[in-house]
Structures are given as C-alpha cells and as structure tokens.
Write a protein that holds these residues in place. Structure first.
Motif: not given
Ligand code: ADP
Ligand code: MG
Length: 588
Positions: A380, A422, A511-512
């Motif tokens: 991240s 995220q 992000d994820e």
C-alpha cells in the motif's frame, strides 16, 4: 413529478410567500424574519459543514462584519444600503480569504477550535474598536429601498429576506447538483479521495469557506437594515453555536435542512422563554438548560437531522437514466507494450521504520501487473507513493516518461492515473451514478458560478452519460440510483472501479480490490479486470490474495518487509523458494 404538478407546487409556494406575511400577526412576521435571517447563515453551514465536513462555530463573525460594514457606510458616510451590500460582501470575502488561508490548513478539532477563537476575537473587535459605537453599537440605519419602495415594515422585510433566502437555496441546490458540487461532497475522507480525481482540495475548501461566509454576509446586511441598528451582542459565540445547531438539527447535508433547523430552533427558544417561567414559577436562564437537553435528545434520536426523517415519508423521486449524450473526448492511449510506469529505487521511511526499501519495477502498457506480498510488506505504501498520496524518501517514479514523484495527487490524476482505495471511499448517501460521476471531474470544466446559475447543463449531461456508461460497463446498471452506502461491500468495490474508469485513465491502480469479497464476487471481479485488459487498459493490482492474483495477472512483483523479493510470471514466482518461504513461513 409531472410538469403540471411542478407548476401547481410553484404557484402555491409563491402564493404562500406573498400572502403569509400579510396574514400573520406582527409578532409572527418578526419571528419569520428571524428564521429567514438565520436560515441564510445555516444554509452556508449546510454546504460547508454538512456536505464538505468543515465544522465552524464562527459564522456569526461574517454576519457581523457585513452588518457593521453596511452600518458604518450608511450612517457615518450617508451612503445607500445598495452601496453597503457589495461593500459588505467584499469585506466578508476579504476576511474569509484571510481567516480561511490561515485556519483551513488545520484539521479536525484544531480547525473547530480556531473557529471559536476567531469568533471571540471579532466579537471583541466590534465591541472595542473606536467608531463602532462600542457596546451600544450603531443605530439609525436607513431601510433598504427599491425605487422609492422602502422595506420599512416587517411584512416588506419578510418578502425581501425570504426572497433572498429562496434564491440562495436554489443556487445552493444547483451547486450541489453539479460537477463542482460532487467535488464538494467528495471533500470528506480528508480530501484524499477528491484529490485522487483531480480536485485541488485546498483551493476548493477555501472556495466553500468563502461561499458560506458570503451567505452569512448576506444575512448580516439584511439583519442590519431590518433591525436598523447593529450591536456586538448579536454576533457573540453563542450565536455561532446556534447557527451550527440549526444546520445539524435540520439535517446538515440538505438545503431544506437550513430552514427546518432555523425554524425549529428559533421557535423552540421563543416558546421555552414563555413557557418555562410559567411552569417553574421563577425566572432565570432555565431555557438554556432545557434547550440543551432537548438538542441532545434530538440529535440522539435523529442522527442525520430532521429533514431525512421527514423526506422519508414523501414519495420517492423516480430518477431517469441519464440520456445518451455526445461522448467526452477520450485520452490518447499509449501503444501496447510501451513502458508506462517506471519505478526506480523507491524508498519510504516512517520515522525509524523503512516501509519501502529500494523497490524498482516497470509496468508496460496493456498489462496487469500484480504487486503481492504478505501483510505489512509495503504494498500500500508503494501504491500511495505512486499515486502521490505519500511523498517518497528516495527514488523516482515516471508515468509515460514524465517524473511524477513529488507531484500532488490531483496533478498526477491529470496525467491519467486513477485509483481505488483499500478502505472503500464512497460518499455513502450519494447514488452510485453520482459517485461514479466524481471520476469525470477532470473531463469537465464547469465552475461554481455556472452551476448555481444552471448554465452547466449541456456539459453535465455529457458527464452523467459517461458515468452511467461506466456503471453499465462494470455491470451495476440496476443499482444506478441506489445509495452507494446501501450496497454490499463487493459491489462498493466495483463502484470504485467504475469511478476510476470514468476518469478515462491510462493506468488503473487497484489496492486489494478482492479483500472481503465472497468467492462469486471475486470471480466477477476477475472477469471484469480481464475484460478491461482486453479493452487495452493497464492495471497495477495490489493484492495479498495469491489465488486471486495468479490466474489473472501477466506478471508479478513480490514484496516482503519493504523489499522486492522477486519478479516474473505467476508460474515463475510460484516456484520461487523465497516466495514460498515468505508466504508459508511468514505471518500468513
Ligand atoms: P501492505 O499494504 O503490504 O500490507 P503497508 O504498505 O500498509 O503494507 O505497510 C508497510 C509498513 O509500513 C507496515 O509495517 C506499516 O505498519 C507501516 N506503515 C504504513 N503506513 C504507515 C504510516 N502512515 N505511518 C507509519 N507506519 C506506516
Ligand atoms: Mg495494504
């Protein structure tokens, strides 16, 4: 709503507007005027606090600055209130720019405390500055007159105040329902989300601040020529608290909330003042205590204020799908296989912790590159360094050959980088369509003034049509008008992707995106990402779910403890002993 129903409602409102002050007893007309004056200030707070999340206890200062400016000009200098109006607004603008430039950089509670401080300071300025009449203030102000018709009576003042308020509410509603308005709504999340879509957050916060101050200024000018005198007591900190209460009680995110809140608070205070001494058989400031308790109760029971509780009982508006419009011009795409993102020697320290240590990799146009690694590996952080949310300690990042490290996120967004978060950052009360339309911010140019005058409709149609197209592209057409916050997490993540796509990026950073998704949702997401790659989009995918990444990406960069462990095709890295060790022997 049909055109006929609209006309009927408009005519009824107009008739009530003209007739009400004539029919009401004088005392109630005065009350009506106070409500209107307060609602104007509260309207500014609705936009600034309720929508943009900037909490201020200091709005009475701007009301006072405008009132005193027009008071001095029209008494000492004998000028017309019509000179006093622009002068007041100019004085308020100057004060707001100055105060805003100094205090808006503060965050959260510090900003709120600063608003109390400037409220106190300006109150004392009014009370002690020579030439302002000290505690007794300035009296004998002339009334506002239009071609010999002077607003001398409460009834005429009611028309003036409520006319101005109606115009201001219309302008505020138009503003919130526009490109700039969506950016204002996006200012929450500390501005991180807004700046990722190209919004210059400090500039916009200042603009909102000045706008709210100007509404306070308008109220101050009206106040001065309504009462025909000004004194410092009307502009104390308790007035600032009342204004904020009004905005919060009414429902701080809705234009109507300002009027509802102002009406409730003003009437409640009046009523308690009469009623409490009769019940308690004694005089004293009991109303303040009862009032405080009632406020707490009200806020406790209706978290979002009273307006949503009222509108829930009204028939829901049936929203149309935005009609097709001339498509927005697309961004030029880099040739497939050409270098797109180049990261060299990237490093980030948080105090003593080296979160990212000498990481280098390259992403070519048209590929999905996976950045994987166990929790805490630094993925991240790399993501935030690339998108500009964090500043690198060392290293270089290039997008299409251009250095982007050190640039602010809104500048990087302009170069064609779009991202998801995220921790999902959607404006939950806003529809899916409006959330996705935030992504089109850089593809339009309409500003606040155009929006308030509704001169932005042609561009707005194109932006909304584009947003609707992206919602459909990711398969959420059926949820177009649902509140984003009401969707399950999996769909919220997809909305975030649609919002990023609406920016027409050359590079998509995710992000994820699969975190917290169920298996079926993960499959749908993977299918979507494959389709996007097929359409020529380049994606940097940060993930710690190995299974999700391996079947999807072209190449993988593996990180562990801030360092790059290895890089290659999914098959290559899966066989790498170091990777197996990191995943099986590590924290996972
Ligand atoms: P990942 O996304 O791979 O799970 P992160 O990049 O979030 O890892 O974090 C890498 C390391 O940096 C972790 O040890 C984390 O605690 C630390 N870290 C991340 N952000 C900050 C921050 N803002 N301040 C201090 N430490 C941080
Ligand atoms: Mg992470």
């Amino acid at each position: 709503m049909s055109a006929l129903a609209r006309t009927a409602i408009g005519l009824t409102a107009g008739a009530v507007f003209v007739a009400a002050p004539l029919l009401l007893p004088a005392f109630h007309v005065t009350l009506l005027n106070y409500i209107g004056l307060s609602a104007l200030v509260a309207l500014g707070l609705v936009v600034m606090t309720g929508v943009a999340g900037i909490v201020s206890f200091g709005q009475q200062a701007f009301v006072g600055i405008a009132a005193y400016t027009t008071a001095v000009l029209t008494t000492t200098h004998g000028l017309s209130p019509w000179v006093g109006l622009p002068a007041s607004l100019l004085a308020v603008t100057a004060a707001a720019l100055l105060i805003g430039a100094v205090t808006l950089r503060l965050s959260g509670h510090y900003l709120t405390i600063a608003t109390i401080a400037w409220g106190l300071a300006i109150y004392h300025l009014f009370a002690y500055l020579p030439g302002l009449g000290e505690h007794s203030g300035i009296d004998n102000l002339p009334p506002v007159a239009v071609a010999g018709w002077a607003a001398e009576t409460g009834v005429r003042m009611a028309w003036l105040i409520w006319g101005v308020l109606a115009a201001a509410m219309l302008a505020a509603r138009n503003l919130l329902d526009s490109r700039r308005g969506r950016a204002i709504r996006a200012l929450r999340f500390r501005g991180v989300m807004a700046s990722s879509f190209g919004v210059d957050v400090p500039a916009l916060r200042l603009q909102v601040f000045v706008l709210a101050a100007l509404l306070g200024g308008l109220s101050g000018w009206l106040h001065a020529h309504f009462l025909r005198f000004v004194s410092p007591h009307a502009f104390g900190v308790n007035a600032g608290i009342d204004y904020l209460f009004m905005a919060v009680i009414g429902g701080a995110a809705q234009v109507w909330g300002a009027v509802v809140g102002a009406a409730i608070l003003t009437m409640l205070k009046e009523w308690l003042k009469d009623w409490l001494p009769a019940v308690l058989g004694a005089t004293g400031n009991y109303e303040i205590i009862v009032f405080g308790l009632l406020m707490v109760l009200l806020l406790h029971r209706t978290r979002d204020g009273l307006t949503p509780a009222i509108t829930r009982w009204l028939p829901a508006r049936r929203l149309p799908v935005p009609p097709p419009a001339e498509p927005l011009p697309p961004r030029g795409r880099p040739a497939a296989g050409s270098p797109l993102l180049d990261v060299q020697g990237l490093a980030k320290r948080f105090g003593g912790l080296v979160a990212v240590d000498q990481v280098s990799f390259e992403l070519r146009s048209g590929e999905i590159l996976g950045l994987i690694g166990p929790n805490g590996a630094g993925k991240s952080t790399v993501f935030n360094l690339v998108s500009g949310t964090l500043d690198a300690t060392a290293g270089e990042v290039r997008l299409q050959g251009r250095r982007i490290d050190g640039l602010q996120p809104h500048r990087i967004a302009r170069l064609g980088l779009a991202r998801s978060f995220q921790h999902v950052k959607l404006v939950s009360a806003m529809t899916v369509l409006d959330n996705v339309a935030i992504g089109t911010y850089l593809r339009g140019r309409g500003g606040s003034l155009r929006a308030m005058l509704r001169a932005d409709r042609a561009e707005e149609r194109r932006l909304l049509a584009e947003a609707a197209r992206q919602v459909e592209r990711v398969g959420l057409a059926r949820q177009l008008h649902e509140a984003a916050g009401s969707l399950p997490l999996g769909q919220q993540r997809i909305v975030e992707i649609a919002r990023a796509l609406a920016a027409d990026p050359v590079l998509l950073l995710l992000d994820e995106p699969a975190a917290g998704l169920r298996l079926a949702e993960k499959r749908a997401l993977a299918a979507l990402l494959r389709q996007l790659r097929h359409e020529g989009l380049s994606i940097l995918l940060v993930e710690h779910d190995m299974d999700f990444v391996m079947g999807l990406v072209d190449r993988v960069v593996v990180m562990e403890s801030g360092r790059k462990l290895c890089e290659g095709t999914p098959q290559q890295v899966q066989r790498d002993p170091a990777v197996i060790e990191a995943y099986l022997g590590g924290v996972e």
